[in-house]
Design a protein around this motif. Structure first.
Motif, PDB file in Angstrom:
ATOM      1  N   TYR A 273       0.833  -1.205   0.000  1.00 24.96           N
ATOM      2  CA  TYR A 273       0.000   0.000   0.000  1.00 24.96           C
ATOM      3  C   TYR A 273       0.870   1.259   0.000  1.00 24.96           C
ATOM      4  CZ  TYR A 273      -3.344   3.549   1.412  1.00 24.96           C
ATOM      5  OH  TYR A 273      -4.103   4.689   1.454  1.00 24.96           O
ATOM      6  N   ASN A 274       1.854   1.299   0.903  1.00 28.74           N
ATOM      7  CA  ASN A 274       2.705   2.493   0.983  1.00 28.74           C
ATOM      8  C   ASN A 274       3.582   2.649  -0.249  1.00 28.74           C
ATOM      9  OD1 ASN A 274       2.400   3.913   3.709  1.00 28.74           O
ATOM     10  ND2 ASN A 274       2.491   1.770   4.312  1.00 28.74           N
ATOM     11  N   PHE A 275       3.994   1.522  -0.834  1.00 30.57           N
ATOM     12  CA  PHE A 275       4.775   1.586  -2.074  1.00 30.57           C
ATOM     13  C   PHE A 275       3.955   2.238  -3.184  1.00 30.57           C
ATOM     14  CE2 PHE A 275       5.852  -0.466  -6.159  1.00 30.57           C
ATOM     15  CZ  PHE A 275       7.155  -0.020  -6.295  1.00 30.57           C
ATOM     16  N   VAL A 276       2.721   1.781  -3.355  1.00 28.37           N
ATOM     17  CA  VAL A 276       1.849   2.346  -4.397  1.00 28.37           C
ATOM     18  C   VAL A 276       1.537   3.809  -4.088  1.00 28.37           C
ATOM     19  CG1 VAL A 276      -0.440   2.186  -5.454  1.00 28.37           C
ATOM     20  CG2 VAL A 276       0.875   0.109  -5.008  1.00 28.37           C
ATOM     21  N   LYS A 277       1.286   4.111  -2.808  1.00 32.36           N
ATOM     22  CA  LYS A 277       0.957   5.488  -2.429  1.00 32.36           C
ATOM     23  C   LYS A 277       2.128   6.428  -2.698  1.00 32.36           C
ATOM     24  CE  LYS A 277       0.959   6.920   1.894  1.00 32.36           C
ATOM     25  NZ  LYS A 277       0.601   7.132   3.316  1.00 32.36           N
ATOM     26  N   VAL A 278       3.317   6.043  -2.244  1.00 30.81           N
ATOM     27  CA  VAL A 278       4.488   6.902  -2.431  1.00 30.81           C
ATOM     28  C   VAL A 278       4.838   7.019  -3.905  1.00 30.81           C
ATOM     29  CG1 VAL A 278       6.955   7.119  -1.947  1.00 30.81           C
ATOM     30  CG2 VAL A 278       5.402   6.454  -0.122  1.00 30.81           C
ATOM     31  N   ASN A 373      12.796   5.863  -3.885  1.00 25.83           N
ATOM     32  CA  ASN A 373      12.847   5.805  -2.425  1.00 25.83           C
ATOM     33  C   ASN A 373      13.304   7.133  -1.839  1.00 25.83           C
ATOM     34  OD1 ASN A 373      12.507   4.218  -0.013  1.00 25.83           O
ATOM     35  ND2 ASN A 373      14.735   4.225   0.206  1.00 25.83           N
ATOM     36  N   ALA A 374      14.318   7.751  -2.462  1.00 25.09           N
ATOM     37  CA  ALA A 374      14.809   9.040  -1.973  1.00 25.09           C
ATOM     38  C   ALA A 374      13.749  10.124  -2.143  1.00 25.09           C
ATOM     39  CB  ALA A 374      16.089   9.427  -2.710  1.00 25.09           C
ATOM     40  N   TYR A 375      13.045  10.115  -3.268  1.00 25.30           N
ATOM     41  CA  TYR A 375      11.997  11.110  -3.506  1.00 25.30           C
ATOM     42  C   TYR A 375      10.822  10.889  -2.553  1.00 25.30           C
ATOM     43  CZ  TYR A 375       9.058  14.334  -6.142  1.00 25.30           C
ATOM     44  OH  TYR A 375       8.270  15.392  -6.509  1.00 25.30           O
ATOM     45  N   GLY A 376      10.395   9.636  -2.424  1.00 22.59           N
ATOM     46  CA  GLY A 376       9.291   9.331  -1.512  1.00 22.59           C
ATOM     47  C   GLY A 376       9.631   9.657  -0.076  1.00 22.59           C
ATOM     48  N   CYS A 377      10.887   9.435   0.314  1.00 20.70           N
ATOM     49  CA  CYS A 377      11.325   9.761   1.669  1.00 20.70           C
ATOM     50  C   CYS A 377      11.282  11.270   1.887  1.00 20.70           C
ATOM     51  CB  CYS A 377      12.735   9.223   1.889  1.00 20.70           C
ATOM     52  SG  CYS A 377      13.299   9.279   3.589  1.00 20.70           S
ATOM     53  N   TRP A 382       9.343   8.455   4.848  1.00 18.56           N
ATOM     54  CA  TRP A 382       9.154   7.016   4.973  1.00 18.56           C
ATOM     55  C   TRP A 382      10.087   6.309   3.988  1.00 18.56           C
ATOM     56  CZ3 TRP A 382       5.060   4.836   8.053  1.00 18.56           C
ATOM     57  CH2 TRP A 382       4.984   3.443   7.985  1.00 18.56           C
ATOM     58  N   SER A 383      11.096   5.617   4.499  1.00 20.51           N
ATOM     59  CA  SER A 383      11.978   4.833   3.643  1.00 20.51           C
ATOM     60  C   SER A 383      11.396   3.430   3.467  1.00 20.51           C
ATOM     61  CB  SER A 383      13.379   4.736   4.251  1.00 20.51           C
ATOM     62  OG  SER A 383      14.202   3.884   3.490  1.00 20.51           O
ATOM     63  N   LEU A 384      11.258   3.015   2.211  1.00 26.45           N
ATOM     64  CA  LEU A 384      10.683   1.701   1.911  1.00 26.45           C
ATOM     65  C   LEU A 384      11.766   0.695   1.527  1.00 26.45           C
ATOM     66  CD1 LEU A 384       7.581   2.861  -0.169  1.00 26.45           C
ATOM     67  CD2 LEU A 384       7.639   2.178   2.229  1.00 26.45           C
ATOM     68  N   ALA A 385      12.937   0.817   2.177  1.00 28.01           N
ATOM     69  CA  ALA A 385      14.058  -0.068   1.840  1.00 28.01           C
ATOM     70  C   ALA A 385      13.681  -1.535   2.015  1.00 28.01           C
ATOM     71  CB  ALA A 385      15.275   0.277   2.700  1.00 28.01           C
TER      72      ALA A 385
END
Length: 627
Positions: A273-278, A373-377, A382-385
């Motif tokens: 969910y957070n991956f798609v949202k970010v 990941n850097a842009y979403g963070c 929120w880092s999605l590593a």
């Protein structure tokens, strides 16, 4: 490392690093000034560089996978299940290959994001909340009033550091055996203790609870009640019906399987969910920025557009300094290609199932994922590593196949991917901190490189102390169960062999909790900030499903202390709360080192403090009298 091997919940320690960096160097420079050896003041840039180096070093304890994918390769974790225990799918920790592996894979993420730093910081003006908060903290230190507050904060940190260290030392005397000492204190009674509901007097988890937002602590408690209070007792009654009652407690084909795979389902649902949202927010924001940039170059201004505010003098000065000290593009691209070639050659020597072409594919797609990941963070903090690492586990593990060491290949691929995307977002946060503190970008990059190199040496050595000092490391119910190591290996097994390994009805539970995780997140985002605080976070709920409830109770105690403190004196709680929490975490964590040395030297505690029910105590007394 201690947090990594106990719960896997690691709060941001940027504030602690900035605070201690200021205190130690300020003390040192004052001494040098009195001796006449130093004429230059201690500046914000130096404070920022120290904080960046320390956080980069300690960050390797997480991205290095010592509590997740790397330890998940070991025979300790593999032997908890009967499948995939062959040499192709197992690799036990050794300092030499761990250090070599980290040196090969930990630096490439730094080079992937350097060419994009102007876009992230200047053009898109991403907030990077943690980096911004750290910058404001460091800026405040270097004012007369801020220096006074910082001095008081450090004194507070030192007091609670000493208390936490001495409390850990005191507790050690009562732990001569399994389930001994204050860590096994049946706070709510023996029946609740057997279901892992008790306060274990851990200063670390109380400190973590004070740093983490209240909703995370409450979410952990809700997950504890749902799992250990309701689900596991009910599923446990199905032993002999849904699964064999003769299975060992660690078998993933029994009750342990429900604990692990249902928590995995919640983690995957939350991560997806957070991956798609970010990702969607990233695409929308990027497209808006591109449209604005296109309109900006038109020779005639659009009269209907509102006039953009003129940059302040401070912003102009920051931008000028940020762009003046350039890191050449050719250097970043050359560094990325060079390290990628080295990794393609060297990593398969450590992990034969991870073929060179798997790594090549990872490094081709990694810059895009590192940017996301850097842009979403920057947008969400929120880092999605871990999510990107999970993606690598499933894709590379399935590609390699069960007969070709797919489990080990998936876990190693996870390590390669996690290090790239994690260091990329960390460096972007630090660039934002440096931008706001007027620190040279080149010095920030060099500091990150030095800190990463330190972490590649320090973290494996610290992990090795744990590994040698505590023989039950990684076992369920032990002092250091390393829960995510089992979770990550189970993911790799799931990717290789599919759902056939799950016990009865486990798949239906997984589906239910997967979609429930997505639904809860969707509701949280749709109801607004005012009501979102009353909905638990699925990722936090999932953690106690496997580990137990005790640490959630500790964290809620820390949260309650901070809540009451904020009600009594909000300003003082906000100023000194992080210092108290950092002292509790650091003191208890540092005590782990001498306790490990004592364990290695075979020095055992003199007392076992254990709690028994009255009937068992009567039988023990009768046995002792009879002997």
């Amino acid at each position: 490392m201690k947090l990594n091997l106990t719960t896997g919940i690691i709060p941001s320690l940027n504030v602690s690093a900035g605070l201690l960096g200021f205190f130690f160097v300020k003390t040192w420079t004052k001494f040098l000034e009195k001796t006449g050896w130093l004429k230059q003041p201690f500046t914000r840039q130096e404070n920022t560089v120290i904080q960046t180096c320390v956080v980069a070093s300690s960050g390797i304890a997480f991205s290095g996978g010592f509590g997740s994918y790397l330890f998940g390769m070991s025979s300790v974790v593999a032997n908890q299940e009967t499948n995939f225990t062959d040499a192709l799918n197992v690799k036990n920790p050794q300092p030499a290959w761990m250090i070599g592996f980290l040196f090969v894979v930990s630096f490439i993420g730094l080079f992937s994001v350097v060419p994009l730093r102007k876009i992230m910081i200047i053009d898109f003006r991403l907030t990077y909340p943690s980096g911004t908060a750290t910058a404001h903290l460091i800026n405040s230190f270097h004012t007369p009033e801020g220096a006074k507050v910082a001095k008081k904060q450090v004194k507070t940190l030192g007091k609670f550091f000493s208390f936490s260290f001495l409390w850990g030392f005191f507790q050690w005397f009562f732990t001569a055996g399994n389930n001994c000492g204050f860590t096994a204190f049946p706070t709510f009674g023996l029946q609740a203790f057997n279901k892992s509901f008790y306060f274990d007097f851990s200063a670390t988890f109380v400190g973590v609870g004070m740093i983490c937002p209240h909703i995370i602590n409450v979410s952990v408690l809700v997950g504890s009640i749902l799992s250990w209070g309701i689900m596991w007792p009910l599923i446990g009654n199905k032993a002999g019906v849904w699964y064999s009652a003769s299975l060992p407690s660690s078998s993933l084909s029994g009750l342990q399987g429900y604990k692990v795979f249902i928590s995995i389902a919640m983690i995957l649902g939350d991560g997806l969910y957070n991956f798609v949202k970010v990702l969607s927010r990233t695409i929308i924001s990027l497209s808006q920025e591109i449209r604005i940039k296109r309109k900006d170059v038109l020779p005639v201004a659009d009269q209907n557009l509102p006039a953009s505010p003129l940059p302040s003098y401070d912003d102009e000065r920051r931008t000028k300094l940020f762009l003046k000290d350039q890191i050449p593009i050719w250097f970043a691209l050359g560094g990325y290609v060079t390290i990628a070639i080295l990794a393609i050659i060297i990593v398969p020597l450590f992990f034969p199932p991870l073929k060179w072409y798997y790594i090549l594919v990872i490094y081709i797609v990694a810059p895009v994922l590192a940017f996301c990941n850097a842009y979403g963070c920057g947008l969400t903090d929120w880092s999605l590593a871990s999510t990107y690492g999970t993606l690598a586990i499933f894709t590379i593990g399935a590609w390699a196949g069960a007969s070709n060491g797919g489990v080990l290949a998936g876990l190693a691929a996870c390590g390669v991917m996690m290090n790239i995307v994690s260091t990329a977002s960390d460096l972007s946060q630090d660039f934002k901190t440096g931008y706001l503190t007027l620190a040279s970008p080149r010095s920030m990059f060099v500091s990150q490189v030095i800190g990463t190199a330190m972490g590649c040496l320090i973290s494996p050595c610290v992990f090795w102390i744990f590994y040698k000092a505590f023989p039950d490391l990684g076992l369920p119910g032990s002092q250091y169960p390393a829960p995510y190591a089992t979770v990550f290996r189970s993911m790799a097994m799931l990717g290789v062999e599919g759902f056939s390994s799950l016990p009865s009805h486990c798949l239906q539970f997984c589906y239910g909790f997967f979609f429930a995780s997505i639904l809860i997140n969707a509701i949280r985002d749709s109801v607004g900030k005012k009501w979102a605080q009353y909905f638990p976070l699925p990722m936090a709920m999932a953690i106690p499903f496997y580990i137990g409830s005790y640490f959630g109770i500790d964290m809620c105690v820390g949260s309650l202390i901070l809540f009451v403190w904020q009600k009594l004196n909000r300003a003082k709680a906000d100023a000194f709360g992080p210092a108290v929490a950092s002292g509790l975490i650091c003191g208890d964590g540092i005590w782990t080192l001498p306790s490990s040395v004592l364990a290695l030297a075979k020095v055992n505690p003199p007392i076992c403090m254990k709690f028994l029910d009255s009937a068992t105590n009567a039988r023990v007394d009768a046995f002792l009298l009879g002997s």
